[in-house]
Scaffold this active site. Sequence first.
Site, PDB file in Angstrom:
ATOM      1  CG  HIS A  13      -2.064  -1.011   1.053  1.00 37.33           C
ATOM      2  ND1 HIS A  13      -3.206  -0.774   0.317  1.00 37.33           N
ATOM      3  CD2 HIS A  13      -2.187  -2.272   1.531  1.00 37.33           C
ATOM      4  CE1 HIS A  13      -3.989  -1.848   0.366  1.00 37.33           C
ATOM      5  NE2 HIS A  13      -3.399  -2.772   1.088  1.00 37.33           N
ATOM      6  CG  LEU A  15       0.346 -14.628  -6.143  1.00 35.69           C
ATOM      7  CD1 LEU A  15       0.392 -16.146  -6.288  1.00 35.69           C
ATOM      8  CD2 LEU A  15       1.535 -14.151  -5.304  1.00 35.69           C
ATOM      9  CB  SER A  16       0.665  -9.377 -10.524  1.00 31.70           C
ATOM     10  OG  SER A  16       0.625  -8.191  -9.839  1.00 31.70           O
ATOM     11  CB  SER A  17      -3.379 -13.513 -12.536  1.00 32.26           C
ATOM     12  OG  SER A  17      -4.626 -12.957 -12.158  1.00 32.26           O
ATOM     13  CG  ASP A  71       0.429  -5.303  -9.477  1.00 31.66           C
ATOM     14  OD1 ASP A  71       1.180  -5.136  -8.493  1.00 31.66           O
ATOM     15  OD2 ASP A  71      -0.796  -5.521  -9.384  1.00 31.66           O
TER      16      ASP A  71
HETATM   17  P1  ADP Z   1      -4.567 -10.611  -9.315  1.00 29.14           P
HETATM   18  O1  ADP Z   1      -3.948  -9.676 -10.284  1.00 29.14           O
HETATM   19  O2  ADP Z   1      -4.129 -10.386  -7.910  1.00 29.14           O
HETATM   20  O3  ADP Z   1      -4.450 -12.052  -9.696  1.00 29.14           O
HETATM   21  P2  ADP Z   1      -6.948  -9.219 -10.137  1.00 29.14           P
HETATM   22  O4  ADP Z   1      -8.335  -9.182  -9.613  1.00 29.14           O
HETATM   23  O5  ADP Z   1      -6.194  -7.953 -10.257  1.00 29.14           O
HETATM   24  O6  ADP Z   1      -6.139 -10.285  -9.278  1.00 29.14           O
HETATM   25  O7  ADP Z   1      -6.971  -9.852 -11.595  1.00 29.14           O
HETATM   26  C1  ADP Z   1      -7.631 -11.062 -11.839  1.00 29.14           C
HETATM   27  C2  ADP Z   1      -8.375 -10.945 -13.164  1.00 29.14           C
HETATM   28  O8  ADP Z   1      -7.447 -11.028 -14.276  1.00 29.14           O
HETATM   29  C3  ADP Z   1      -9.341 -12.103 -13.392  1.00 29.14           C
HETATM   30  O9  ADP Z   1     -10.587 -11.835 -12.783  1.00 29.14           O
HETATM   31  C4  ADP Z   1      -9.422 -12.123 -14.900  1.00 29.14           C
HETATM   32  O10 ADP Z   1     -10.277 -11.112 -15.335  1.00 29.14           O
HETATM   33  C5  ADP Z   1      -8.017 -11.757 -15.334  1.00 29.14           C
HETATM   34  N1  ADP Z   1      -7.216 -12.977 -15.545  1.00 29.14           N
HETATM   35  C6  ADP Z   1      -6.159 -13.392 -14.814  1.00 29.14           C
HETATM   36  N2  ADP Z   1      -5.661 -14.575 -15.288  1.00 29.14           N
HETATM   37  C7  ADP Z   1      -6.428 -14.905 -16.349  1.00 29.14           C
HETATM   38  C8  ADP Z   1      -6.443 -16.006 -17.272  1.00 29.14           C
HETATM   39  N3  ADP Z   1      -5.572 -17.020 -17.179  1.00 29.14           N
HETATM   40  N4  ADP Z   1      -7.383 -15.992 -18.242  1.00 29.14           N
HETATM   41  C9  ADP Z   1      -8.255 -14.976 -18.353  1.00 29.14           C
HETATM   42  N5  ADP Z   1      -8.305 -13.930 -17.523  1.00 29.14           N
HETATM   43  C10 ADP Z   1      -7.421 -13.883 -16.523  1.00 29.14           C
HETATM   44 MG    MG Z   2      -4.152  -7.533 -10.350  1.00 31.42          MG
END
Ligand code: ADP
Ligand code: MG
Length: 378
Positions: free
Chosen positions: A32, A122-124, A169
Site C-alpha cells: 500500500h 500475485l498479479s495475474s 505490478d
Molecule cells: P490478481 O492480479 O491479484 O491475480 P486481479 O483481480 O487484479 O487479481 O486480476 C484477476 C483478473 O485477471 C481475473 O478476474 C481475470 O479477469 C483476469 N485474468 C487473470 N488470469 C487470467 C487467465 N488465465 N485468463 C483470463 N483472464 C485472466
Molecule cells: Mg491484479
Amino acid sequence: MTSLDDGFTAHFGRRPTIRVQAPGRVNLIGEHTDYNEGLVLPVAISRYVRIAAAPNGTDHIRLRSFAYSGVADLRADAPAEASVPAWARYPQGVAVTLSRRGVRLAGVDALIDSDLPIGSGLSSSAALEVAASLVFEQAAGSHLSPRDRAMLCHEAEVEFVGVPCGIMDQFAVSLCRRGRALFLDCRSLETHHLPLPAGLAIAVCDTGVRRTVGDSAYAARRRECEDALAWLAVRGRHASALRDVTLDDMRLIEEMPDPLPRRVRHVVTENARVIETARAVEGGEVTRLRDIFLASHDSLRDDYEVSTPELDAMVEAALASPGAVAARMTGAGFGGAVVTLVHRDRQSEFLEAVAGGYRRRTDREGAFFASEATEGSP
Ligand code: ADP
Ligand code: MG
C-alpha cells in the site's frame, strides 16, 4: 507439442506461430505504498500467464482462455467497441491503449493458459496484460521497451478496466531480473535490481480465501490517504503524497481523527522498512529480515487493517515451520497470500510443515509453492 499448442489447434484449427509468457510477481515488502508514491520491492515468480497465438488474416482479434468460458471478439480497427466477457476486459484494454498510441493492430487468434493463481495478489491481471501486449505487438510488427509496455499496461488497467492500481505490478512483471528483487521508487520510477542472498528461495502461501470486500476496502484506503493529505494541507503542511510525510510530522498527524493517524503511520513506517530490507539484503544480514517482515505484517494488520485471521494464521504457521526466514502478508490484503523467505535447502520440508500448520490453525486447505526470483517478460 505442448497442451497449450494442442488447445490452440483444437479451438482455431491450425498451429500457433506466436508464443509468449509473462510471470506473476510477489511483493517482498512495501505494501500500500505504491499509490502513495512510495517504495516497493517485488520479485517475479516462476508462475506464468502463457499465450499461444497466430495471425488470422482478418480484422478480428479473437481471444479465449482455458480459465474462463466465452470468446472475446474485437475489431482490430475499433477494439473498444466490442462487448466482451469480464475477464477479457484486461487484454481488450491493452488493445485499445496500443491502438490509441498509434499501433495498427492486426487480426490474431489467441489462447491464454496460466499456472498463476487468479485473484490472489500475485498479479495475474498484470501478467495477462503484458502477455497480451506482447502478442498484439508481434502480430502488428511493432515492439515496445519493457518499461513502455509496463506503462501502457498500467494505463489499460486504470483507464480502461477501471481498477485504480499502482504501477508496481506491471513494472515487476516486465522489469524483474533473475535472482534479484526490483527496488522501485513509485514516484520517480527509478529502479535498482538487488541480488537476493544466494541461499534463499521464495515460498508463496496462499490462504485460499479470495478477496470479497477487497475492492471497496482498497478504494476506502486510497480515499483515507487523500483525506489525510487534505487534512494536513488545511493545517499548512502541504504534501503531494504520503510519501513526503515523515515521522517529524507525526505530532500533527496524531491529531487527525481515527483511523487517519494509523493509516499514515503505516505508509510512513512501511517506506522506511523497504529501505531497511534493501540494506539488509545488500549487506547479507538475512537474520534481520524476520523482524522487519513481522513489523510490516503487524502494521498492515493493526494500522492499515487489511489483514484477515487466515493471513495472520498463515504467517504464524510459516514462522513455525523449518527453514523459514521471514514471513508477511503480501498484496492488497482481505485474503490472498503470505510471502515467506525460506532457506533453499529446506524448502520441501517447509512446504510440508506450513500446509499442516495452516490446516490445524484454520481448518482450511491453503495452496503452497516455492519459487525462484525469476526473469520478467522480455
Ligand atoms: P490478481 O492480479 O491479484 O491475480 P486481479 O483481480 O487484479 O487479481 O486480476 C484477476 C483478473 O485477471 C481475473 O478476474 C481475470 O479477469 C483476469 N485474468 C487473470 N488470469 C487470467 C487467465 N488465465 N485468463 C483470463 N483472464 C485472466
Ligand atoms: Mg491484479
